[in-house]
Structures are given as C-alpha cells and as structure tokens.
Design an enzyme around this catalytic site. Structure first.
Site, short mmCIF file in Angstrom:
data_model
loop_
_atom_site.label_atom_id
_atom_site.label_comp_id
_atom_site.label_asym_id
_atom_site.label_seq_id
_atom_site.Cartn_x
_atom_site.Cartn_y
_atom_site.Cartn_z
N ALA A 165 -0.62 5.96 4.88
CA ALA A 165 0.06 5.09 5.84
C ALA A 165 1.25 4.39 5.17
CB ALA A 165 -0.92 4.08 6.41
N GLY A 166 1.01 3.76 4.05
CA GLY A 166 2.05 2.97 3.40
C GLY A 166 3.20 3.82 2.87
N LEU B 64 -6.55 10.80 8.39
CA LEU B 64 -5.28 11.22 7.82
C LEU B 64 -4.24 11.28 8.93
CD1 LEU B 64 -6.46 14.06 5.40
CD2 LEU B 64 -6.26 11.62 4.99
N ARG C 100 -20.36 12.34 12.83
CA ARG C 100 -20.89 11.73 11.61
C ARG C 100 -21.97 10.70 11.86
NH1 ARG C 100 -15.19 11.11 8.42
NH2 ARG C 100 -15.00 13.34 8.03
N SER D 220 -17.18 17.16 1.39
CA SER D 220 -16.45 17.22 2.66
C SER D 220 -17.30 17.71 3.82
CB SER D 220 -15.25 18.15 2.51
OG SER D 220 -14.74 18.42 3.79
N GLY E 196 -0.79 4.39 0.24
CA GLY E 196 -1.62 5.51 0.72
C GLY E 196 -0.82 6.28 1.75
N GLY F 152 0.83 -1.20 0.00
CA GLY F 152 0.00 0.00 0.00
C GLY F 152 0.86 1.25 0.00
N HIS G 240 -21.01 8.17 6.09
CA HIS G 240 -20.74 9.62 6.13
C HIS G 240 -21.98 10.41 5.76
CE1 HIS G 240 -18.92 13.47 5.39
NE2 HIS G 240 -17.74 13.03 5.78
N ARG H 292 -15.39 7.29 13.79
CA ARG H 292 -14.22 8.13 13.61
C ARG H 292 -14.64 9.59 13.46
NH1 ARG H 292 -11.70 10.43 9.44
NH2 ARG H 292 -12.77 9.34 7.77
C1 FAD Z 1 -13.68 10.79 -0.21
C2 FAD Z 1 -12.94 10.65 1.08
C3 FAD Z 1 -12.59 11.77 1.81
C4 FAD Z 1 -11.90 11.65 3.00
N1 FAD Z 1 -11.57 12.79 3.68
C5 FAD Z 1 -10.87 12.66 4.83
C6 FAD Z 1 -10.49 13.83 5.53
O1 FAD Z 1 -10.77 14.94 5.13
N2 FAD Z 1 -9.77 13.70 6.66
C7 FAD Z 1 -9.43 12.47 7.12
O2 FAD Z 1 -8.76 12.41 8.13
N3 FAD Z 1 -9.77 11.35 6.47
C8 FAD Z 1 -10.48 11.42 5.33
N4 FAD Z 1 -10.84 10.28 4.68
C9 FAD Z 1 -10.36 8.99 5.13
C10 FAD Z 1 -8.93 8.77 4.70
O3 FAD Z 1 -8.73 9.30 3.43
C11 FAD Z 1 -8.52 7.31 4.66
O4 FAD Z 1 -8.93 6.65 5.77
C12 FAD Z 1 -7.01 7.18 4.58
O5 FAD Z 1 -6.55 7.93 3.51
C13 FAD Z 1 -6.59 5.76 4.46
O6 FAD Z 1 -5.21 5.72 4.16
P1 FAD Z 1 -4.44 4.37 4.05
O7 FAD Z 1 -3.04 4.72 3.77
O8 FAD Z 1 -4.71 3.54 5.21
O9 FAD Z 1 -5.07 3.58 2.83
P2 FAD Z 1 -5.31 3.95 1.30
O10 FAD Z 1 -5.02 5.34 0.99
O11 FAD Z 1 -6.64 3.42 0.98
O12 FAD Z 1 -4.23 3.13 0.54
C14 FAD Z 1 -4.33 1.77 0.33
C15 FAD Z 1 -3.15 1.34 -0.46
O13 FAD Z 1 -3.06 -0.06 -0.43
C16 FAD Z 1 -2.86 -0.58 -1.70
N5 FAD Z 1 -3.42 -1.90 -1.70
C17 FAD Z 1 -4.61 -2.32 -1.21
N6 FAD Z 1 -4.73 -3.63 -1.37
C18 FAD Z 1 -3.60 -4.06 -1.95
C19 FAD Z 1 -3.14 -5.33 -2.36
N7 FAD Z 1 -3.86 -6.42 -2.19
N8 FAD Z 1 -1.94 -5.40 -2.92
C20 FAD Z 1 -1.17 -4.31 -3.11
N9 FAD Z 1 -1.56 -3.09 -2.73
C21 FAD Z 1 -2.76 -2.98 -2.16
C22 FAD Z 1 -3.50 0.40 -2.62
O14 FAD Z 1 -2.88 0.30 -3.87
C23 FAD Z 1 -3.19 1.71 -1.92
O15 FAD Z 1 -1.92 2.13 -2.32
C24 FAD Z 1 -11.55 10.38 3.49
C25 FAD Z 1 -11.90 9.27 2.76
C26 FAD Z 1 -12.62 9.39 1.59
C27 FAD Z 1 -13.05 8.16 0.87
#
Ligand code: FAD
Ligand code: HEM
Ligand code: FES
Lengths: 257, 244, 637
Positions: free
Chosen positions: C45-46, C442, C331, C285, C43, C41, C267, C436
C-alpha cells in the site's frame, strides 16, 4: 542443547569492535538461530546487561533483513537465511561465532546490525522498468514464454540480503546487481531501458565502493535463493554491449532485441 | 571506452580480452614449439625453418620480421593492460573489504585464490624466458642466433632448466585453470546450459597447453630427441627466434 | 463526536467510482511539487501510494522502520492476487468478484468500497506486469491463474509462491525510480511515533530515527498511514516480527476511530507451534489447498504414521462438511473446523494441535513434477522448518493469527476521521468485512495505493492551506508527548524484557479473543490484560540509551500499544453479540455449528473513539446497507 557463542560487539560505526563470549543453555533443537539469540537477550535483560543487537523481520527467509555471519559463513552452514537456520544444525556444546555481514559498503550500526542502503541506491540507479502508475497494456498482448518467465523469476527472487557481498573476498555486489539486470532485461517490459539500466546500475555499484568480480563464485554458494552465477555473465554481457555501443553525444540508445 | 575502462566490469573485460589474446598466443606458441619434435632433420631443423618462416611472414608487404614485431607489440600491450587491470582491481577490491574478515572459503577453487601469485611468478618467468631464448642474455648453455633447435637442445640437457620450465608450466596451468573459465564468464559467453561444458573445456584446454609445452623440455632431457648438427656459420640475425 | 459521513457517491454501484473521479478537483502540474505528502509504510500500500503520488509530481516523504523499503511485511505474501480478468473463461466478472468478496466477508463490508476494489483489480495486474513482475505464465505465454479459498473460479494470479515479494519489488522499484527522479525521499529505519494535528488537520509526524535515536519532526499537507496490520497482538502470528499497531494506534489516540478491531483472521494453514520460545508462525500458502487434502484420523490418539492409516479411517472433515467447496472452504471456516476437530481430541502431532494436509493423492494423480512446479518452494520451506519431506509424509498444519480486517475507520476516500490523515492497506478496516478471502489483501493494498489515494489525496491537496513549519507549537506538544512516553518506558527500571509481556498478552488474546470467543472469556481477558499492563509498567526493562540504536526500546514501545489495542479488541468482540466471519461468538451459532449473524442489530461497522488513558472507549456505528447483494446465511456446503 548448550552452546558457547562468540558474538561481535560494536557500539557504533566508529567504535572498534571485539568478540564477547556468552553461553546459552537448554536450547530446544527446534529453535531457530534467532530464537536462540532472543533467549540470550531475554536473559541479558534480566541480568541488566545490554542486549545483542541483530536484525530480523519476516523470520521466514523472504525479507532479507536477517544478516548474520555464522561460523565464518554468511547466513550459516546450510545456504538458507540466518532466520531459517535451526539449532538442530549444530552440535550440542559447539562454539559458534556470530558476526555481522562485513563489507566496507556495509558499515556496522551496532553489534550485528549493518547499513545496507548501498544496495537500495544501486536499485535507484536503474532497477525498474520505468512504468509509472496509469493505464497499461493488456498483459496477454505481450506473451512471455514460460521458460523466459522462469529464468527471469530465478533472478527476480533475490531477497537483497547482501550475503553475496559479505561472502565475496572482493566485497563485490555483482550477484545482486546481476540478478536485477537479468530479471528486467529478460522480460519484454524491461527492453526500453535495457542498456541504460546496465550502465547506470554498474556505475552506481562502482561508486558505492563495491569490489570487482574475480569469478570466485562464493556469492552464489551462500545465496539463500540459490541465484546462479549466470546472472553475472548476463550482467557482464549487458554492460559491455550497452557501454560500447553508446554514443555519448546521442541520447541513450535502446538495445532491444 | 575510457568510462568502460574505469568501471570494474570494463577493467575486468580488458583483463579477460588480453588474457584471451595471451592464451591464443600460448596455443600458437605451443604448436610452433612442437616443431622441435621433428628432431634435427638435416641441415635445417624443422623448428629453425619455422622460426625463419615467421620472420618472412607478410613479406614483401611488411619488412623482414615485421609481422613478428607486430605480434610482439600486441603481446607487450596485452601484458601491460592485463597487469595494470588486475593490479588496479586488486586495490579496489581490497578497499571494499575490511581487513579483519576471516572469509571462509566456501568451495571456490584454490587456483582462483592465487591468481596474483601465479601471475607475478609467471611474469618473472616470462622475463627470464625472453632473456634466455630471445635476447640470448642468459647464456649458461651455448646459444646461437637463429638456431633454435640447437639452443633448446643444449638448455634442456641441464636438469635445472628443465625444472624451471616445468615449474613455470605448472604455474601457467594454475593460472589458466581458473583464468580460462573466468574469461568466459567475464565476457558473458556463458550460459546455464553450457556452463558445465565450459568448466571442463577450460580444464582440458589448460591441460593441452601445459602438456604440449612440457613435451619439449622433457623429450630433450630424456634424450628422445637427437643432438643437432654442430652449429653452422653464425648468421647475424636481427632478432632471436620467435620461439625464444 | 459523531461518525462522519462515509462520503459514498450517489448513483448506481457500477458508476460510483468514475463519478467520484470525474468530480474530483486537481492541483495543476506546476503546483504539485510544493504540496507534500508523508507516507508511513513501504508495504504494497505505502510503496504504491508513494510511487504514484511522486510520479504525479507531489513531494513525497516515505518512512519505514525496516532498513530498506523493500523489506516491508508485504514481501512475505505467498499465494497470489485476485483479479476478475476471466482469462480462464469461466464467466468471472467484476460483479462476481464483488459478490464473492461481500459474501466472503460475511456481509460486514461496504458495498461501494468492495465494488471499487473489484473494478480496479484488473488494472493492478496490468500495472504490475508493466513493472516487470514475473507472474507465472501458461504454455503460449499467457498469464496463469489458480483458485483460492471461498471462490469457484480461477482468478488468482501468482509468481510461484512469492507473489507478495514480486509485487512489492515492483512497487519498491517504482518508488526508487521516484527517489532517483528527486520526487520522493525514503527514510528507512525511521519509526513514526505520532501524528501532528494543526487546526484539526493532520499536518505532520514525529518519527524516531532508529539509528541515532533522534526524534525528528516532518511537516506535510497530508499524511497517509500504510503501516500494515496488527495481528502481532497475538504475539505468535504469521506477520513479520516488526509488524505493529503503533502508527495507527497513535492516530487513534488523536481521534482517528478504530473500526471493528476484533475482526482478525486466523489462517488455517500454518506450521504448528513447536516450542515455548518460538517467535513466529510460518504460513503455508492457502494455494496448497488446491491440491492438498485436509484430514485427521477418525480415532482420537491414533499415533500410527499417517501413511499407515487406511482411507476409511481418515476423516476428511472439510470435504465431508462442505462438499461443494471442500478443501477450499474460506479461511474462517477452515480454521474453526480445524479447531473443532482438535478440541474433539482428533488432532495430531506432539501437542495434539495439528491436522494433516496431504498431497499423496495429488502426487498420484498429477505426478510429482506438477506438484513440484506448483508448490516446490513451499515444500522446501516446510522441509526446512520442520525437517520433514511433504512429498513423502503429509504436512502438519494448524491455524495461526494472520490478518487484521479491522483497522482505522476510513470513508470512501480512505480518509480517517482526522482530516488529512488517510489510511490504506491492511491498516484500514475497509474492504474485507469480517473475513478476508485469500489473495485479496494484496489486491486491496495495491488498489488503495496505486489507484485510489493518488486521486483522493490529490483532491484533498487542492484546498488552500497555510504552510506549517515544524516549529509550530503543535509539533512541540507532539514531540513532548513522544519524549515523555519514551522516558516512561526507560524509567520503569524493572527486570523483564518487553517480549515477556508480549508473550503473555498473546496467550490471553489467543485463548479468549481468537478463533472462538464468549462473553465470560472476554471479560476475563480484559481483567488479565489489565494485569499484564500493570506488570509491564512496573517490571519492564529496556536497554539504557535513548539517543542511540536501541532495539529493546523500539520493541517495548510497540508492546505498550499492543496492550491497549488488546483491550479494545476484547471490548469490540464483547459488544458484537453475533457471530460473523472470523468473529465467532460461541453463544451465537447455528445448529450445525456455523456462525449465526444478527443482521438486525449488527449489520454495521463499529468504530471506537479513544477517550484518554482513563476513559472508556466510545463506540460509534456505521449502518451498512445492502442494495446489490442479498444478505444470506453464508453457505459453502
Ligand atoms: C505470510 C503471509 C502471507 C500472505 N499471503 C497473502 C497472499 O497470498 N495474498 C494476499 O492477498 N495477501 C496475503 N497476505 C496479506 C498481505 O500480505 C498483507 O495484508 C499486505 O501485504 C499488507 O500490506 P500493507 O502495505 O498494508 O502493509 P505492510 O506490508 O505490513 O507494510 C507496513 C509498512 O509500514 C511500516 N510501518 C509500520 N509501522 C510504522 C511506523 N510506526 N513508522 C514507520 N513505518 C511503519 C513498515 O515499515 C512497513 O513498511 C499475507 C500475509 C502474510 C503474513
Ligand atoms: C602467459 C601469460 C598470461 C596469460 C595467458 C594470462 C591469462 C589470463 C586469463 C585468461 C585470465 C582471466 C581473465 C578473466 O578473469 O576474465 C587472467 C586473469 C588474471 N591474470 Fe593473467 N595471464 C597471463 C599473465 C599474467 C601475469 C603476468 C599476471 C601478473 C600480474 C597475471 C595476473 C592475473 C590475475 C591477477 C588475474 C585475475 C584477475 C581477476 O580475476 O580479476 N596474469 N589471466
Ligand atoms: S528475517 Fe526475513 S529473511 Fe530472515
């Protein structure tokens, strides 16, 4: 609504592609372009035919994954991403041509899916400030005037979709590269590597085989984030200053102002 | 510098800088030509005096016509760099782009699409122009060294020369309407606040150049400028007039 | 199996994390490049974890299924990120952020983790700014903040409405810098399909190269899952199309426990669904609730244009029911309130499933310019999608599945129940309890990635391990399992695309395991999911060709895991006989319709253990203890 689609089909990078015609019927005008393709694919599956490959992820115009050339225009008629293009934007019964973003630097993987990793490599060359994880200065100790922040943000919002490259008759990536250089070089945090950034990113851009700018301005006209040509002016300036003031024997100079 | 030239932006910067030199020269050249508008004023027409003055420029620091030759060298160098740059870039750009792409035009100016064509035709014209008024090789109409007014007058009594020059001026206009704006952008002299102004400025400057040049053939042809005195004894000149 | 210890360090809450840091073991700088970490991942976190570990000198391999790490779903986050910097001089503090988050989560999260999150929040802002993230600035150049739901201070930092994008680009660029430096390798268009366990420890992964279809083996000394949330189990959600549970689920099948899977967030402010073939829902948002007022007509079936409905015929239901938080109620509460008014027949729009979010008063009071500066791009996005101009007519919104609070169970070190397998970001269950708060995902993803796993994984890497090679028999077994799963999908030979089953699953989940749940409904859902699953395995069709680019295979593979997850979510929701946060059981509500917790029985985390395809999952409980907050009925009135 009903449409005739001329879709680019290409099995893999090496294969010659061709257009294939499809018709879709009963499409909701509120459906997005990609949802229309979803429906086509669902039907193709039922007919035991190979589905049309296309890329998308966020489907809200921010991730930059979707990348269709619709009726000869990257992303379609409205200067928004392909996923934000809706069927209500087309006339009922229209014939719509769909093909991938094309550029020598974006080889087709299948059908409408291309490999845009060249853009990542341009970022690798210098699209960062260099700050690694660890204690950092208090942000308010380095104030940034809101106008400067806004200007930096206007460039930073680039989604890296590559429509600029697809639209450019020269296959240039100047808008993309310019946006990143503008974003970082305007901010105090970007000053340390300012010159190097412009140098290395342009070098990488050239190495990837992107073309050069002839100031047609097509890139900016298809950019879903409406990034302005000014970033190209900025890139030209930054690159020239950096390149012409760097003494190759010395370590890279800092061009902070 | 070598690396700079190798990069796309560097090459383009050279094209822009040489383009600027050429534009700068065009402006001076145009102003020089406008000396013809004083007419055949007596024994030495104003424009002939001007041509002579150009040769004496810099004397005694420079030899006779030295400054002229320096200018010519710069111009020649510029043209060579300009053309080398655009040709190399053109090949690169072609490679960056698969041939089959339809590339709809989304609002770019048509002038920007014909830079190569307008440039090549311009080059052809420049060669012809030098052969006519500088080396006096194309002597369809009577030509004499150092007698610029006389030469111009005679040439522009013929409709086809007028036509050739006017067409060439249109080409210059086409090339520069995109070119001048483009060089500002390439040199990064643009800024969001100024860009509209720069667009208009480019068009205005182009118009000024084209109209300024066009006055000369038009006024000669329409007979608004008087015929020169019959040619005086031919003076052997080292070279033709700068205006030629 | 017993639930392992959560490894919460002893001592006062304020000092736990520093105490942990002080005792953790280190790998010498020269030995780090020999230690490898796989990060699934890219994102927030990753990417932040990969960049930070690589910067320390560990060998990092990063994977994502998108074509570039920059496209991870985090890019879509709009509103902002919290930090207790107290720039607004309101008396904000780590303790307040901690308390708000505990309360926001309806007291179903671990105190120690949440405290650490609050503590690290400030460093995140500093880090992001140093990376060139252009947060909005006030006149004078200072960072700007705004309010988000569920809190009474302005602690949310933002970059227009694209905060996630800017933060992710910051982390992405830090990662690309490490790629350039040779410390990290990114494999995009690669999907992880299994973890490989050698001698009880996670030592590698099996991934499918999505371009060539090749099944690849990668070995490492530790594996971090940062694979995001699973709300796409509802089919329509605000998540990206590709967001999925596969990585987490495959780990779960190997023994990693899945905690509180039924805690999902719906949401409140999303654009309502418009058609059957809609593929995703778009979030508007939460920040819009700073200035927008939520209402419905007091009379059911009132189809006058909103502007013509007079003030006294408008039901500002949030303001009336929750006077102190008003439109900024958390929410879960705002969503349920919208559901209630729509259930009562007051909903607007073609489907009756919509409420107004109105900016009329904000525009009148502050002027259009101010509203435009704050929300311009969101308004544009809304107009783009719906064709209506929110400056002139109120937005229409409805709740949509958005976030998974549940996820892989992790201890204080963010390690799952499989040693060497860490889970961070939305993929783990850790910090948000049953609900949450806005702008805290984030924060959590980045706290995990920048500041926690770089230490805890490094600590894990200090142990002496024999190096494993990808020819180890564990890799054979794992690869065989992956291959046979693919074969099974390819061989169904039915007639329907995976999408069809996904849609059916989504409908069931939303109806019975969404904003309101009850026992009979959940039982029914379990039966129906079973049927969908059966149909899936008898009528699925994927495009032929496994050794090539095949999107229909990718999708079918993900749906096969969602079908299993859906069942577990219903089981979890059934077992939790109380209402808390986003988990609202209709049997357990207060007299005025609020969630009724049962702290006696359920002040605990439920972590589920997989028991094979035919076995029933087994729940394990982690008791939560609250020493620093008072367990109170949540009130936002
Ligand atoms: C529209 C929207 C708006 C939001 N706004 C906010 C906000 O304003 N403030 C806030 O705090 N939070 C917000 N959130 C929540 C927040 O964006 C997410 O919870 C957060 O970004 C998650 O980050 P992450 O790194 O855990 O995962 P993600 O960003 O989902 O990343 C997942 C990663 O894992 C990879 N991956 C997944 N499965 C596999 C696999 N099997 N093999 C290889 N790679 C894989 C994907 O390619 C991706 O790179 C929002 C969410 C949404 C949907
Ligand atoms: C009177 C002589 C000429 C003048 C004043 C002139 C001027 C200019 C200027 C100012 C530019 C813009 C530079 C930029 O984009 O930054 C330009 C571009 C260009 N010129 Fe010329 N030029 C002249 C002759 C020529 C000739 C002879 C050619 C023939 C090959 C030519 C071909 C081009 C082309 C193709 C471009 C576009 C390059 C690009 O956009 O990448 N020019 N010229
Ligand atoms: S799919 Fe993300 S921008 Fe279109």
């Amino acid at each position: 609504m009903n449409f005739t689609l001329e879709i680019w089909r290409q099995f893999d990078t090496g294969e010659e592609g061709r257009y294939e015609d499809f018709t879709v019927e009963g499409i909701d005008p509120e459906a997005s372009f990609l949802e229309m393709l979803d429906q086509l694919n669902e039907r193709l599956t039922e007919e035991e035919r190979r589905t049309v490959a296309f890329d998308s992820d966020c489907r809200e115009g921010i991730c930059g994954t979707c990348s269709l050339v619709i009726n000869d225009t990257p992303h379609g008629p409205r200067q928004v991403t392909s996923c934000q293009t809706y069927m209500r934007d087309f006339e009922d019964g229209a014939t719509i041509r769909v093909e991938p973003f094309r550029s020598t630097t974006f080889p087709v993987i299948r059908d409408l899916v291309t490999d845009r990793s060249a853009l990542d490599r341009v970022i690798q060359a210098g699209g960062y400030t260099g700050a690694t994880t660890g204690p950092q200065p208090e942000p308010n100790s380095m104030p940034v005037a809101p106008e400067v922040q806004e200007k930096a943000m206007d460039a930073a919002i680039c989604i890296g979709c590559g429509a600029c490259v697809a639209a450019c008759p020269n296959g240039a990536a100047m808008l993309f590269t310019g946006a990143k250089v503008t974003h970082l070089n305007l901010l105090p945090q970007g000053q340390a590597e300012r010159g190097n950034r412009a140098n290395s990113m342009v070098e990488q851009m050239d190495e990837e085989g992107f073309g050069g700018c002839t100031n047609f301005g097509e890139c900016s006209r298809v950019c879903p984030q409406e990034i302005s040509l000014d970033v190209i002016g900025m890139l030209n300036r930054e690159y020239r200053k950096a390149r012409l003031s760097r003494d190759p024997k010395d370590p890279p100079t800092m061009l902070a102002q | 510098m070598v690396e700079f030239w190798r990069s796309t932006i560097g090459k383009k910067t050279f094209v822009a800088v040489t383009g600027t030199i050429l534009v700068g020269y065009l402006i001076l050249h145009m102003v020089g030509n406008l000396n013809s508008l004083f007419g055949p004023t007596g024994a030495e027409p104003r424009v002939d005096w001007y041509a002579g003055w150009l040769r004496e420029l810099g004397e005694p620091l420079l030899p006779f016509a030295g400054a002229l030759w320096i200018v010519r060298a710069i111009l020649l160098g510029s043209v060579i760099i300009h053309i080398t740059g655009v040709v190399q870039l053109r090949f690169r750009n072609r490679d960056a782009r698969p041939a089959r792409y339809p590339a709809r035009k989304i609002g770019r100016s048509w002038e920007s699409g014909v830079m190569m064509t307008s440039g090549i035709l311009l080059a052809a014209f420049i060669v012809f122009h030098i052969l006519q008024f500088t080396t006096l090789t194309v002597d369809v109409t009577p030509l004499h060294h150092e007698q610029v007014y006389f030469n111009l007058y005679n040439a522009f009594q013929e409709w086809y020369f007028v036509a050739i020059y006017l067409v060439a001026l249109i080409l210059i206009g086409v090339h520069l309407r995109h070119g001048i704006w483009s060089l500002v952008q390439t040199l990064g002299l643009d800024s969001p606040a100024r860009n509209r102004g720069i667009r208009y400025g480019a068009t205005t400057l182009t118009l000024v150049i084209v109209v300024g040049f066009a006055l000369v053939p038009i006024l000669f042809w329409t007979g608004l400028l008087d015929a020169p005195e019959p040619p005086a004894a031919t003076i052997t000149a080292i070279a033709g007039g700068l205006t030629g | 199996m017993r639930l392992p210890d959560a490894k919460i360090p002893p001592g006062p809450l304020e000092h736990k994390w520093q105490a942990w840091i002080d005792q953790h073991r280190l790998v010498g700088p020269n030995n780090r490049s020999g230690k490898n970490v796989i990060v699934i991942g890219t994102g927030l976190a990753g990417a932040s974890a990969a960049a930070s570990l690589a910067a320390q000198g560990f060998g990092v391999k990063s994977f994502c299924f998108q074509d570039s790490p920059r496209r991870a779903h985090s890019i879509a986050a709009q509103g902002g990120i919290n930090a207790s910097k107290d720039y607004a001089n309101e008396g904000d503090s780590v303790r307040r952020l901690f308390a708000d988050t505990m309360k926001g989560g309806d007291f179903r999260s671990r105190e120690a983790n949440v405290w650490r999150l609050a503590e690290l929040s400030e460093n995140i802002i500093d880090q992001a700014v140093a990376q060139g993230v252009p947060f909005n600035r006030e006149y004078g150049g200072q960072l700007a903040t705004r309010s988000f739901g569920g809190v009474l201070v302005q602690r949310t930092f933002y970059s227009r409405g694209q905060t996630g994008q800017q933060l992710l680009l910051g982390a992405y660029s830090a990662l690309e810098q490490q790629v350039a430096a040779g410390n990290a390798v990114v494999h995009s268009r690669h999907e992880m399909l299994d973890v490989v366990i050698v001698d009880g420890e996670a030592r590698g992964v099996i991934v499918r190269n999505l371009v060539t279809g090749e099944i690849e083996r990668h070995a490492a000394d530790a594996v971090i899952l940062a694979s995001g949330g699973y709300t796409n189990v509802y089919y329509l959600s605000t998540n990206a199309m590709g967001s999925n549970v596969t990585a987490a689920w495959r780990a779960h099948r190997h023994g990693a426990l899945m905690a509180n899977p039924s805690y999902t967030q719906i949401h409140p402010t999303c654009i309502p669904q418009s058609g059957e073939y809609q593929s995703k829902l778009t979030l508007m948002s939460e920040s819009l609730r700073n200035d927008g007022r939520v209402w419905v007509p007091r009379k059911g079936g009132d189809d006058r244009p909103p502007a013509e409905i007079p003030e006294d015929e408008r039901f500002y239901y949030l303001e009336e029911r929750y006077p102190s938080f008003g439109n900024l109620a958390p929410r879960d509460i705002a969503s349920r309130a919208a559901k209630v008014v729509c259930d009562d027949g007051l909903g607007v729009g073609p489907t009756g499933r919509g409420v107004y979010l109105d900016f009329r008063d904000a525009i009148a009071q502050r002027g259009r310019d101010v509203v435009e500066v704050r929300y311009g791009n969101l308004f544009e996005m809304y107009e783009n999608i719906t064709g209506e101009n929110p400056y002139e007519t109120p937005m229409m919104i409805y709740p949509a599945p958005h976030y998974a609070m549940g996820g892989l169970w992790v201890d204080y070190e963010l390690q799952t129940t499989i040693p060497g397998l860490f889970a961070i970001g939305e993929a783990n269950f850790s910090d948000h309890g049953a609900n949450r708060l806005g702008a805290s995902a984030l924060m959590q993803a980045l706290a995990d990635g920048y500041f926690i796993v770089p230490h805890t994984v490094a600590h894990h890497l200090t142990a002496d391990r024999e190096s494993v090679s990808t020819t180890d028999s564990a890799f054979d077994t794992a690869q065989d399992a992956v291959e046979s799963h693919i074969t099974r999908l390819m061989d169904v030979g039915g007639t329907k695309a995976a999408q069809v089953f996904h849609r059916e699953l989504g409908n069931v989940m939303l109806d019975y395991c969404g904003m309101a749940r009850n026992a009979p409904g959940l039982e029914k859902a379990l039966t129906e999911i079973g049927e969908i699953r059966e149909n899936f395995w008898s009528d699925l069709r994927v495009d032929p060709g496994r050794d090539e680019f095949n999107q229909s295979l990718e999708y079918a593979n993900r749906v096969s895991d969602f079908l299993e997850l859906g069942e577990l979510m219903c089981l979890d929701a059934l077992r939790r006989e109380e209402s808390c946060g986003g988990h609202f059981r209709e049997e357990y509500e207060t007299d005025d319709g609020e969630a009724l917790r049962d702290d006696e029985r359920f002040a605990k985390v439920t972590a589920w253990e997989y028991q094979g395809d035919d076995g029933d999952p087994v729940p394990h409980d982690e008791q939560l203890s609250f020493e620093n907050v008072k367990l109170a009925t949540r009130s936002y009135k």
